[in-house]
Design an enzyme around this catalytic site. Structure first.
Site, PDB file in Angstrom:
ATOM      1  N   LYS A  17       0.822  -1.220   0.000  1.00 31.00           N
ATOM      2  CA  LYS A  17       0.000   0.000   0.000  1.00 31.00           C
ATOM      3  C   LYS A  17       0.849   1.260   0.000  1.00 31.00           C
ATOM      4  CE  LYS A  17      -4.431  -1.505   1.723  1.00 31.00           C
ATOM      5  NZ  LYS A  17      -5.459  -1.404   2.739  1.00 31.00           N
TER       6      LYS A  17
ATOM      7  N   LYS B 216      -4.877  -9.048  -6.598  1.00 29.26           N
ATOM      8  CA  LYS B 216      -6.097  -9.234  -5.794  1.00 29.26           C
ATOM      9  C   LYS B 216      -7.224  -8.328  -6.291  1.00 29.26           C
ATOM     10  CE  LYS B 216      -6.342  -7.330  -1.719  1.00 29.26           C
ATOM     11  NZ  LYS B 216      -6.232  -6.868  -0.337  1.00 29.26           N
TER      12      LYS B 216
ATOM     13  N   LYS C  88     -10.909  -2.825  -3.810  1.00 29.20           N
ATOM     14  CA  LYS C  88     -11.736  -1.614  -3.904  1.00 29.20           C
ATOM     15  C   LYS C  88     -10.929  -0.459  -4.473  1.00 29.20           C
ATOM     16  CE  LYS C  88     -13.321  -2.697   0.720  1.00 29.20           C
ATOM     17  NZ  LYS C  88     -13.439  -2.310   2.097  1.00 29.20           N
TER      18      LYS C  88
HETATM   19  P1  TYM Z   1     -11.001  -5.224   4.157  1.00 33.72           P
HETATM   20  O1  TYM Z   1     -12.014  -4.200   4.480  1.00 33.72           O
HETATM   21  O2  TYM Z   1      -9.914  -4.864   3.201  1.00 33.72           O
HETATM   22  O3  TYM Z   1     -11.703  -6.508   3.600  1.00 33.72           O
HETATM   23  C1  TYM Z   1     -12.784  -7.124   4.286  1.00 33.72           C
HETATM   24  C2  TYM Z   1     -12.667  -8.638   4.167  1.00 33.72           C
HETATM   25  O4  TYM Z   1     -12.683  -9.027   2.777  1.00 33.72           O
HETATM   26  C3  TYM Z   1     -11.559  -9.864   2.499  1.00 33.72           C
HETATM   27  N1  TYM Z   1     -11.116  -9.602   1.119  1.00 33.72           N
HETATM   28  C4  TYM Z   1     -10.916 -10.565   0.201  1.00 33.72           C
HETATM   29  N2  TYM Z   1     -11.064 -11.897   0.268  1.00 33.72           N
HETATM   30  C5  TYM Z   1     -10.805 -12.593  -0.870  1.00 33.72           C
HETATM   31  N3  TYM Z   1     -10.407 -12.025  -2.044  1.00 33.72           N
HETATM   32  C6  TYM Z   1     -10.247 -10.689  -2.149  1.00 33.72           C
HETATM   33  N4  TYM Z   1      -9.889 -10.134  -3.298  1.00 33.72           N
HETATM   34  C7  TYM Z   1     -10.508  -9.890  -0.989  1.00 33.72           C
HETATM   35  N5  TYM Z   1     -10.463  -8.554  -0.726  1.00 33.72           N
HETATM   36  C8  TYM Z   1     -10.828  -8.401   0.565  1.00 33.72           C
HETATM   37  C9  TYM Z   1     -10.502  -9.453   3.524  1.00 33.72           C
HETATM   38  O5  TYM Z   1      -9.562 -10.480   3.726  1.00 33.72           O
HETATM   39  C10 TYM Z   1     -11.347  -9.176   4.738  1.00 33.72           C
HETATM   40  O6  TYM Z   1     -11.611 -10.392   5.454  1.00 33.72           O
HETATM   41  N6  TYM Z   1      -7.950  -5.197   8.160  1.00 33.72           N
HETATM   42  C11 TYM Z   1      -9.204  -5.689   7.638  1.00 33.72           C
HETATM   43  C12 TYM Z   1     -10.405  -5.300   8.462  1.00 33.72           C
HETATM   44  C13 TYM Z   1     -10.287  -5.562   9.929  1.00 33.72           C
HETATM   45  C14 TYM Z   1     -10.439  -6.804  10.591  1.00 33.72           C
HETATM   46  C15 TYM Z   1     -10.305  -6.521  11.961  1.00 33.72           C
HETATM   47  C16 TYM Z   1     -10.658  -8.103  10.134  1.00 33.72           C
HETATM   48  C17 TYM Z   1     -10.086  -4.608  10.888  1.00 33.72           C
HETATM   49  N7  TYM Z   1     -10.104  -5.198  12.115  1.00 33.72           N
HETATM   50  C18 TYM Z   1     -10.377  -7.550  12.944  1.00 33.72           C
HETATM   51  C19 TYM Z   1     -10.738  -9.115  11.100  1.00 33.72           C
HETATM   52  C20 TYM Z   1     -10.598  -8.826  12.453  1.00 33.72           C
HETATM   53  C21 TYM Z   1      -9.423  -5.130   6.233  1.00 33.72           C
HETATM   54  O7  TYM Z   1      -8.878  -4.124   5.877  1.00 33.72           O
HETATM   55  O8  TYM Z   1     -10.361  -5.805   5.499  1.00 33.72           O
END
Ligand code: TYM
Length: 333
Positions: free
Chosen positions: A114, A198, A201
Protein backbone atom coordinates in the site's frame (compact mmCIF):
# COMPACT_ATOMS: atom_id res chain seq x y z
CA UNK A 1 -17.34 -25.22 22.56
CA UNK A 2 -18.91 -21.83 21.85
CA UNK A 3 -16.89 -20.07 19.19
CA UNK A 4 -16.44 -16.37 19.70
CA UNK A 5 -16.23 -14.87 16.24
CA UNK A 6 -14.93 -11.39 15.43
CA UNK A 7 -14.31 -9.82 12.05
CA UNK A 8 -14.27 -6.41 10.41
CA UNK A 9 -14.79 -4.76 7.04
CA UNK A 10 -13.62 -1.26 6.07
CA UNK A 11 -16.36 1.16 5.03
CA UNK A 12 -14.50 2.45 2.02
CA UNK A 13 -17.22 1.87 -0.59
CA UNK A 14 -17.29 -0.57 -3.51
CA UNK A 15 -17.64 -3.76 -1.51
CA UNK A 16 -17.02 -6.44 -4.10
CA UNK A 17 -17.22 -10.12 -4.91
CA UNK A 18 -13.81 -10.68 -3.25
CA UNK A 19 -15.13 -9.29 0.05
CA UNK A 20 -18.24 -11.41 -0.34
CA UNK A 21 -16.62 -14.74 -1.25
CA UNK A 22 -13.52 -14.27 0.92
CA UNK A 23 -15.28 -13.01 4.04
CA UNK A 24 -18.97 -12.00 4.17
CA UNK A 25 -20.33 -15.32 2.85
CA UNK A 26 -18.43 -17.01 5.66
CA UNK A 27 -19.80 -14.48 8.22
CA UNK A 28 -23.33 -15.47 7.18
CA UNK A 29 -22.65 -19.18 7.70
CA UNK A 30 -21.10 -18.50 11.11
CA UNK A 31 -24.06 -16.25 12.04
CA UNK A 32 -26.46 -19.06 11.11
CA UNK A 33 -24.87 -21.52 13.53
CA UNK A 34 -26.54 -21.04 16.92
CA UNK A 35 -23.44 -22.27 18.75
CA UNK A 36 -21.45 -19.24 17.65
CA UNK A 37 -21.31 -15.85 19.30
CA UNK A 38 -20.54 -13.41 16.46
CA UNK A 39 -19.43 -9.79 16.27
CA UNK A 40 -19.08 -8.00 12.93
CA UNK A 41 -17.48 -4.59 12.98
CA UNK A 42 -17.54 -1.72 10.49
CA UNK A 43 -13.95 -0.60 10.91
CA UNK A 44 -14.11 3.14 10.25
CA UNK A 45 -10.94 3.84 12.27
CA UNK A 46 -9.10 1.62 9.80
CA UNK A 47 -10.67 3.45 6.87
CA UNK A 48 -9.12 6.81 7.81
CA UNK A 49 -5.58 5.44 7.48
CA UNK A 50 -6.01 6.85 3.97
CA UNK A 51 -7.82 10.11 3.28
CA UNK A 52 -11.63 9.87 3.30
CA UNK A 53 -14.32 12.38 2.43
CA UNK A 54 -16.34 12.72 5.70
CA UNK A 55 -19.71 12.71 3.95
CA UNK A 56 -18.85 9.69 1.85
CA UNK A 57 -17.43 7.89 4.88
CA UNK A 58 -20.71 8.38 6.74
CA UNK A 59 -22.64 6.94 3.77
CA UNK A 60 -20.20 4.07 3.38
CA UNK A 61 -20.62 3.13 7.04
CA UNK A 62 -24.36 2.72 6.47
CA UNK A 63 -23.76 0.92 3.20
CA UNK A 64 -21.50 -1.61 4.93
CA UNK A 65 -24.18 -2.29 7.55
CA UNK A 66 -26.73 -2.64 4.73
CA UNK A 67 -24.41 -5.11 2.96
CA UNK A 68 -24.04 -7.24 6.09
CA UNK A 69 -27.81 -7.40 6.57
CA UNK A 70 -28.59 -7.83 2.85
CA UNK A 71 -26.13 -10.73 2.68
CA UNK A 72 -27.94 -12.53 5.50
CA UNK A 73 -26.36 -11.49 8.82
CA UNK A 74 -29.14 -11.17 11.39
CA UNK A 75 -28.54 -8.16 13.67
CA UNK A 76 -30.64 -9.81 16.37
CA UNK A 77 -28.27 -12.78 16.46
CA UNK A 78 -24.93 -11.13 15.78
CA UNK A 79 -23.57 -7.84 17.02
CA UNK A 80 -23.04 -5.32 14.21
CA UNK A 81 -21.34 -2.11 15.31
CA UNK A 82 -19.13 0.73 14.25
CA UNK A 83 -15.53 0.63 15.51
CA UNK A 84 -15.17 4.35 16.38
CA UNK A 85 -18.26 4.25 18.61
CA UNK A 86 -16.47 1.98 21.09
CA UNK A 87 -13.56 4.12 22.29
CA UNK A 88 -11.79 1.16 23.90
CA UNK A 89 -10.51 0.22 20.41
CA UNK A 90 -8.35 3.32 20.10
CA UNK A 91 -7.21 3.03 23.69
CA UNK A 92 -6.26 -0.64 23.45
CA UNK A 93 -4.50 0.04 20.15
CA UNK A 94 -2.21 2.54 21.91
CA UNK A 95 -1.40 0.16 24.75
CA UNK A 96 -0.75 -2.71 22.34
CA UNK A 97 1.43 -0.49 20.18
CA UNK A 98 3.77 -0.37 23.17
CA UNK A 99 3.88 -4.18 23.11
CA UNK A 100 4.28 -4.73 19.35
CA UNK A 101 7.82 -4.29 17.97
CA UNK A 102 8.56 -2.04 15.02
CA UNK A 103 10.43 -4.93 13.41
CA UNK A 104 7.21 -6.98 13.39
CA UNK A 105 5.29 -4.19 11.70
CA UNK A 106 8.01 -3.53 9.16
CA UNK A 107 7.55 -7.05 7.86
CA UNK A 108 3.88 -6.55 6.95
CA UNK A 109 3.56 -7.08 3.21
CA UNK A 110 0.25 -5.22 2.94
CA UNK A 111 1.91 -2.07 4.26
CA UNK A 112 4.74 -2.42 1.77
CA UNK A 113 2.25 -2.86 -1.06
CA UNK A 114 0.00 0.00 0.00
CA UNK A 115 2.82 2.41 0.80
CA UNK A 116 4.56 1.64 -2.48
CA UNK A 117 7.70 3.64 -3.21
CA UNK A 118 6.70 6.63 -1.13
CA UNK A 119 6.85 5.17 2.41
CA UNK A 120 7.76 8.53 3.96
CA UNK A 121 4.52 10.13 2.83
CA UNK A 122 1.91 7.64 4.04
CA UNK A 123 0.21 8.08 7.41
CA UNK A 124 1.58 6.63 10.64
CA UNK A 125 -1.85 4.98 10.96
CA UNK A 126 -1.32 2.96 7.79
CA UNK A 127 1.87 1.58 9.35
CA UNK A 128 0.42 0.80 12.78
CA UNK A 129 -2.94 -0.41 11.41
CA UNK A 130 -2.33 -4.12 12.27
CA UNK A 131 -2.00 -3.15 15.95
CA UNK A 132 -5.48 -1.61 15.85
CA UNK A 133 -6.71 -4.79 14.20
CA UNK A 134 -5.18 -6.82 17.06
CA UNK A 135 -6.96 -4.53 19.57
CA UNK A 136 -10.29 -5.17 17.78
CA UNK A 137 -9.91 -8.91 18.12
CA UNK A 138 -8.36 -9.14 21.60
CA UNK A 139 -10.86 -6.81 23.29
CA UNK A 140 -13.61 -9.38 22.72
CA UNK A 141 -11.66 -12.57 23.55
CA UNK A 142 -12.38 -13.75 20.02
CA UNK A 143 -11.44 -17.38 19.47
CA UNK A 144 -11.93 -17.38 15.68
CA UNK A 145 -11.46 -14.69 13.06
CA UNK A 146 -12.92 -15.26 9.57
CA UNK A 147 -10.96 -13.33 6.93
CA UNK A 148 -9.70 -13.57 3.36
CA UNK A 149 -6.18 -14.76 2.71
CA UNK A 150 -4.77 -11.20 2.51
CA UNK A 151 -5.30 -10.71 6.27
CA UNK A 152 -3.40 -13.84 7.34
CA UNK A 153 -0.18 -12.03 8.23
CA UNK A 154 -2.07 -9.45 10.31
CA UNK A 155 -3.64 -12.26 12.30
CA UNK A 156 -0.27 -13.83 12.96
CA UNK A 157 0.86 -10.47 14.30
CA UNK A 158 -2.22 -10.33 16.52
CA UNK A 159 -1.31 -13.73 17.95
CA UNK A 160 2.27 -12.53 18.63
CA UNK A 161 1.00 -9.39 20.38
CA UNK A 162 -1.40 -11.41 22.56
CA UNK A 163 1.33 -13.83 23.58
CA UNK A 164 3.88 -11.11 24.30
CA UNK A 165 1.40 -9.16 26.45
CA UNK A 166 0.49 -12.31 28.42
CA UNK A 167 4.19 -13.14 28.92
CA UNK A 168 5.39 -9.61 29.72
CA UNK A 169 2.75 -9.11 32.41
CA UNK A 170 2.69 -12.74 33.57
CA UNK A 171 -1.02 -12.70 32.81
CA UNK A 172 -1.45 -16.24 31.59
CA UNK A 173 -4.32 -16.63 29.09
CA UNK A 174 -5.48 -13.05 29.67
CA UNK A 175 -5.66 -12.44 25.94
CA UNK A 176 -7.04 -15.37 24.01
CA UNK A 177 -4.78 -16.28 21.11
CA UNK A 178 -7.24 -16.33 18.17
CA UNK A 179 -7.38 -18.81 15.32
CA UNK A 180 -7.79 -17.53 11.77
CA UNK A 181 -10.68 -18.96 9.77
CA UNK A 182 -9.46 -18.79 6.19
CA UNK A 183 -11.08 -20.91 3.52
CA UNK A 184 -8.71 -23.40 1.89
CA UNK A 185 -9.81 -22.52 -1.61
CA UNK A 186 -11.26 -19.27 -2.99
CA UNK A 187 -9.77 -17.27 -0.12
CA UNK A 188 -8.21 -14.80 -2.57
CA UNK A 189 -10.37 -13.59 -5.44
CA UNK A 190 -8.29 -11.93 -8.13
CA UNK A 191 -8.84 -8.93 -10.43
CA UNK A 192 -10.87 -9.58 -13.59
CA UNK A 193 -8.20 -7.68 -15.51
CA UNK A 194 -5.12 -9.41 -14.08
CA UNK A 195 -5.27 -12.85 -12.48
CA UNK A 196 -2.11 -12.20 -10.48
CA UNK A 197 -3.52 -9.18 -8.59
CA UNK A 198 -6.10 -9.23 -5.79
CA UNK A 199 -9.60 -7.95 -6.58
CA UNK A 200 -9.61 -4.68 -4.69
CA UNK A 201 -11.74 -1.61 -3.90
CA UNK A 202 -8.82 0.67 -4.56
CA UNK A 203 -8.07 -0.58 -8.11
CA UNK A 204 -8.78 2.31 -10.48
CA UNK A 205 -10.57 0.32 -13.18
CA UNK A 206 -14.11 -0.60 -12.17
CA UNK A 207 -13.91 -3.40 -14.77
CA UNK A 208 -11.46 -5.22 -12.47
CA UNK A 209 -14.15 -6.10 -9.92
CA UNK A 210 -17.80 -7.04 -9.50
CA UNK A 211 -19.30 -4.63 -6.97
CA UNK A 212 -22.09 -5.95 -4.80
CA UNK A 213 -24.26 -3.09 -6.07
CA UNK A 214 -23.64 -3.74 -9.80
CA UNK A 215 -26.68 -4.23 -12.03
CA UNK A 216 -27.14 -7.45 -14.06
CA UNK A 217 -26.02 -5.66 -17.22
CA UNK A 218 -22.87 -4.39 -15.54
CA UNK A 219 -22.05 -7.89 -14.27
CA UNK A 220 -22.59 -9.45 -17.71
CA UNK A 221 -20.46 -6.77 -19.35
CA UNK A 222 -17.61 -7.10 -16.83
CA UNK A 223 -17.49 -10.90 -17.18
CA UNK A 224 -17.59 -10.60 -20.98
CA UNK A 225 -14.60 -8.25 -20.82
CA UNK A 226 -12.73 -10.25 -18.15
CA UNK A 227 -9.22 -11.22 -19.21
CA UNK A 228 -8.69 -14.84 -20.31
CA UNK A 229 -6.03 -16.60 -22.34
CA UNK A 230 -6.21 -17.85 -25.96
CA UNK A 231 -6.48 -21.56 -25.02
CA UNK A 232 -9.81 -23.41 -24.64
CA UNK A 233 -11.13 -24.13 -21.13
CA UNK A 234 -8.79 -26.46 -19.18
CA UNK A 235 -9.44 -30.16 -18.78
CA UNK A 236 -7.24 -30.74 -15.71
CA UNK A 237 -6.76 -28.83 -12.44
CA UNK A 238 -2.95 -28.83 -12.84
CA UNK A 239 -3.27 -26.68 -15.97
CA UNK A 240 -4.64 -23.87 -13.81
CA UNK A 241 -1.28 -23.26 -12.12
CA UNK A 242 -0.06 -21.51 -15.25
CA UNK A 243 -3.38 -19.89 -16.16
CA UNK A 244 -4.22 -17.38 -13.40
CA UNK A 245 -7.22 -15.76 -15.13
CA UNK A 246 -8.86 -19.10 -15.91
CA UNK A 247 -8.14 -20.26 -12.36
CA UNK A 248 -9.78 -17.16 -10.90
CA UNK A 249 -12.94 -17.37 -13.03
CA UNK A 250 -13.38 -21.09 -12.39
CA UNK A 251 -12.73 -20.41 -8.70
CA UNK A 252 -15.50 -17.80 -8.61
CA UNK A 253 -17.84 -20.21 -10.38
CA UNK A 254 -17.00 -23.05 -7.96
CA UNK A 255 -17.33 -20.87 -4.90
CA UNK A 256 -20.77 -19.60 -5.93
CA UNK A 257 -22.14 -22.97 -7.03
CA UNK A 258 -20.55 -24.97 -4.22
CA UNK A 259 -18.88 -27.28 -6.78
CA UNK A 260 -15.28 -28.44 -6.42
CA UNK A 261 -12.68 -27.13 -8.88
CA UNK A 262 -12.57 -30.58 -10.50
CA UNK A 263 -16.34 -30.69 -11.09
CA UNK A 264 -16.39 -27.18 -12.58
CA UNK A 265 -13.47 -28.06 -14.85
CA UNK A 266 -15.25 -31.23 -16.03
CA UNK A 267 -18.41 -29.28 -16.77
CA UNK A 268 -16.65 -26.96 -19.24
CA UNK A 269 -13.63 -29.06 -20.28
CA UNK A 270 -12.23 -27.98 -23.66
CA UNK A 271 -15.18 -25.74 -24.48
CA UNK A 272 -14.55 -22.10 -25.35
CA UNK A 273 -14.52 -19.33 -22.81
CA UNK A 274 -17.55 -17.48 -24.14
CA UNK A 275 -19.83 -20.40 -23.28
CA UNK A 276 -18.38 -20.60 -19.77
CA UNK A 277 -18.55 -16.83 -19.29
CA UNK A 278 -22.23 -16.81 -20.14
CA UNK A 279 -22.92 -19.42 -17.45
CA UNK A 280 -20.64 -17.66 -14.98
CA UNK A 281 -22.46 -14.32 -15.45
CA UNK A 282 -25.76 -16.07 -14.89
CA UNK A 283 -24.54 -17.62 -11.63
CA UNK A 284 -23.12 -14.30 -10.37
CA UNK A 285 -26.30 -12.40 -11.28
CA UNK A 286 -28.44 -15.01 -9.49
CA UNK A 287 -26.37 -14.64 -6.31
CA UNK A 288 -25.59 -10.93 -6.34
CA UNK A 289 -28.83 -9.39 -7.65
CA UNK A 290 -30.95 -10.18 -4.58
CA UNK A 291 -28.19 -8.80 -2.33
CA UNK A 292 -27.82 -5.70 -4.46
CA UNK A 293 -31.60 -5.16 -4.47
CA UNK A 294 -31.72 -5.49 -0.70
CA UNK A 295 -28.76 -3.12 -0.16
CA UNK A 296 -30.50 -0.44 -2.22
CA UNK A 297 -33.74 -0.94 -0.32
CA UNK A 298 -32.03 -0.76 3.08
CA UNK A 299 -30.16 2.41 2.14
CA UNK A 300 -33.53 4.14 2.11
CA UNK A 301 -34.13 2.99 5.67
CA UNK A 302 -31.47 5.07 7.36
CA UNK A 303 -33.03 5.02 10.81
CA UNK A 304 -33.25 1.20 10.71
CA UNK A 305 -29.52 1.02 9.88
CA UNK A 306 -28.66 3.57 12.57
CA UNK A 307 -30.65 1.62 15.15
CA UNK A 308 -28.65 -1.51 14.35
CA UNK A 309 -25.47 0.45 15.06
CA UNK A 310 -26.82 1.89 18.32
CA UNK A 311 -27.87 -1.54 19.61
CA UNK A 312 -24.60 -3.02 18.44
CA UNK A 313 -22.65 -0.25 20.15
CA UNK A 314 -24.36 -0.92 23.49
CA UNK A 315 -23.59 -4.63 23.42
CA UNK A 316 -20.04 -4.27 22.10
CA UNK A 317 -19.21 -1.42 24.45
CA UNK A 318 -20.28 -3.43 27.48
CA UNK A 319 -17.81 -6.19 26.62
CA UNK A 320 -14.97 -3.93 25.51
CA UNK A 321 -15.23 -1.64 28.58
CA UNK A 322 -14.79 -4.59 30.95
CA UNK A 323 -11.74 -5.80 29.06
CA UNK A 324 -10.07 -2.38 28.85
CA UNK A 325 -10.60 -1.91 32.59
CA UNK A 326 -8.74 -5.17 33.25
CA UNK A 327 -6.00 -4.09 30.82
CA UNK A 328 -5.55 -0.89 32.86
CA UNK A 329 -5.18 -2.89 36.06
CA UNK A 330 -2.65 -5.27 34.54
CA UNK A 331 -0.56 -2.48 33.02
CA UNK A 332 -0.54 -0.54 36.30
CA UNK A 333 -2.67 2.51 35.50
P1 TYM B 1 -11.00 -5.22 4.16
O1 TYM B 1 -12.01 -4.20 4.48
O2 TYM B 1 -9.91 -4.86 3.20
O3 TYM B 1 -11.70 -6.51 3.60
C1 TYM B 1 -12.78 -7.12 4.29
C2 TYM B 1 -12.67 -8.64 4.17
O4 TYM B 1 -12.68 -9.03 2.78
C3 TYM B 1 -11.56 -9.86 2.50
N1 TYM B 1 -11.12 -9.60 1.12
C4 TYM B 1 -10.92 -10.57 0.20
N2 TYM B 1 -11.06 -11.90 0.27
C5 TYM B 1 -10.80 -12.59 -0.87
N3 TYM B 1 -10.41 -12.02 -2.04
C6 TYM B 1 -10.25 -10.69 -2.15
N4 TYM B 1 -9.89 -10.13 -3.30
C7 TYM B 1 -10.51 -9.89 -0.99
N5 TYM B 1 -10.46 -8.55 -0.73
C8 TYM B 1 -10.83 -8.40 0.57
C9 TYM B 1 -10.50 -9.45 3.52
O5 TYM B 1 -9.56 -10.48 3.73
C10 TYM B 1 -11.35 -9.18 4.74
O6 TYM B 1 -11.61 -10.39 5.45
N6 TYM B 1 -7.95 -5.20 8.16
C11 TYM B 1 -9.20 -5.69 7.64
C12 TYM B 1 -10.40 -5.30 8.46
C13 TYM B 1 -10.29 -5.56 9.93
C14 TYM B 1 -10.44 -6.80 10.59
C15 TYM B 1 -10.31 -6.52 11.96
C16 TYM B 1 -10.66 -8.10 10.13
C17 TYM B 1 -10.09 -4.61 10.89
N7 TYM B 1 -10.10 -5.20 12.12
C18 TYM B 1 -10.38 -7.55 12.94
C19 TYM B 1 -10.74 -9.12 11.10
C20 TYM B 1 -10.60 -8.83 12.45
C21 TYM B 1 -9.42 -5.13 6.23
O7 TYM B 1 -8.88 -4.12 5.88
O8 TYM B 1 -10.36 -5.81 5.50
Amino acid sequence: MVKKIFSGVQPTGNLHLGNYLGAIKNFVELNNNDENDCIFCVVDLHAITVKQDPKELRNNIRETVATFVASGIDPKKSIIFNQSSVTAHSEAAWILSCIARTGWLSRMTQFKEKAGKDKEKVSVGLYSYPVLMAADILLYDATHVPVGDDQKQHLELCRDIAQKFNNDFKAENFFKVPEPLIQKEFSRIMSLKDGTKKMSKSELSDLSRINLTDSSDEIINKIRKAKTDPLPMPSKKEELNKRPEAKNLIGIYSSLTGLTFEKSINEFSESNFSEFKEKLSQVIVEKISPISYEIKKLLNEKSFLDEILVEGYEKANEQASLKIKKIHEIVGF
